[in-house]
Write a protein that holds these residues in place. Sequence first.
Motif, PDB file in Angstrom:
ATOM      1  N   ARG A  39     -60.290  45.318 -18.792  1.00 29.76           N
ATOM      2  CA  ARG A  39     -59.277  46.085 -18.061  1.00 29.76           C
ATOM      3  C   ARG A  39     -58.854  47.325 -18.857  1.00 29.76           C
ATOM      4  NH1 ARG A  39     -58.528  46.661 -13.187  1.00 29.76           N
ATOM      5  NH2 ARG A  39     -58.869  48.793 -13.880  1.00 29.76           N
ATOM      6  N   ASP A  43     -59.477  51.194 -17.588  1.00 26.54           N
ATOM      7  CA  ASP A  43     -58.371  52.136 -17.427  1.00 26.54           C
ATOM      8  C   ASP A  43     -58.571  53.382 -18.279  1.00 26.54           C
ATOM      9  OD1 ASP A  43     -57.161  50.416 -15.651  1.00 26.54           O
ATOM     10  OD2 ASP A  43     -55.786  49.555 -17.131  1.00 26.54           O
ATOM     11  N   SER A  46     -61.278  55.434 -16.461  1.00 27.72           N
ATOM     12  CA  SER A  46     -61.126  55.603 -15.004  1.00 27.72           C
ATOM     13  C   SER A  46     -62.289  54.962 -14.250  1.00 27.72           C
ATOM     14  CB  SER A  46     -61.018  57.089 -14.638  1.00 27.72           C
ATOM     15  OG  SER A  46     -59.873  57.672 -15.238  1.00 27.72           O
TER      16      SER A  46
END
Length: 311
Positions: A39, A43, A46
């Motif tokens: 995760r 992030d 992107s």
Amino acid sequence: MNIRFGNTVFRPHPHGSAVTIGNFDGVHLGHRHILERLRHEADERSLAAVAIVFEPQPQEFFSRQRGAEKPFRLSPLREKLRLLRDTGCLDAVWVLRFNAGLAAVSAADFIQHLLIEQLHTRHLLIGDDFRFGAGRQGDFSLLNRCPHFTTERTPSVMVQDVRASSTLVRQALSEGRLGYAASLLGHPYSLSGRVKHGAKLGRTIGCPTANLHLPAPLPLCGVFVISAHGAFGTRYGVASFGQNPTVSSLPTQKLEAHLFDFAGQLYGQRLRIDFLHKLRDEAKFPDLPELQAQIAADITRARDWLAQHQR
């Protein structure tokens, strides 16, 4: 969390994906570490965070090919997907059907057709023991040479000085060490299923039970303190998981849960059962009165355990 089944075209994000691959059986603390790291990387770049899982699990497929006994698994697919969703780490899960065709795919073709062409993988995160492709020829070294994405290997997660693994969780559950299993999982061991009609014997002996349909085999056997979660909220109770030898000669496993202070209708509802503490092993009793007496003793012990551990 988006879920895709089968070998269909799957491009979860126009910028590409951060991907991890594995069985994720039980979604234990080691798995959660991988997913949290995934995760973070998604992030930062992107990207979509995507997990690839296999159904059946490869070990199950190969044991069936050999005519060997089907291995225990911690989480049926529905439960695994719930646990993956509840981590909050994933945008998508791709469930690949593991069959002879997929087993024969070379490591190079797996990388090209699934990781590059389908998922547009930009970052790959794998466990330190991950192998893939026909003959298990693919490994971290091969992936790390691929110029289309970066590959990161996650270290093992240690719990009480041992490596968290699905194998260790299965062993703990089979030995009735539910507290230790929960410490490896990061949550109580749980199963979910839909309540089905049974023989309705429990209500005749003053202990009505909800009978849950579950795939087998699973690494549990005995009588347990449980919490049950459903449309009614949360209730505590006792559950028997096994073959119920006093009243049945069938080898299939059954989960029968008695919820304390509950008199509602449960047929057709889906329940999640958390296994909190093992009271005893399964036993065959000579007659129903002795079984009834033992159930009463189990309920008393379960209430005492809950009173002590809910303070």
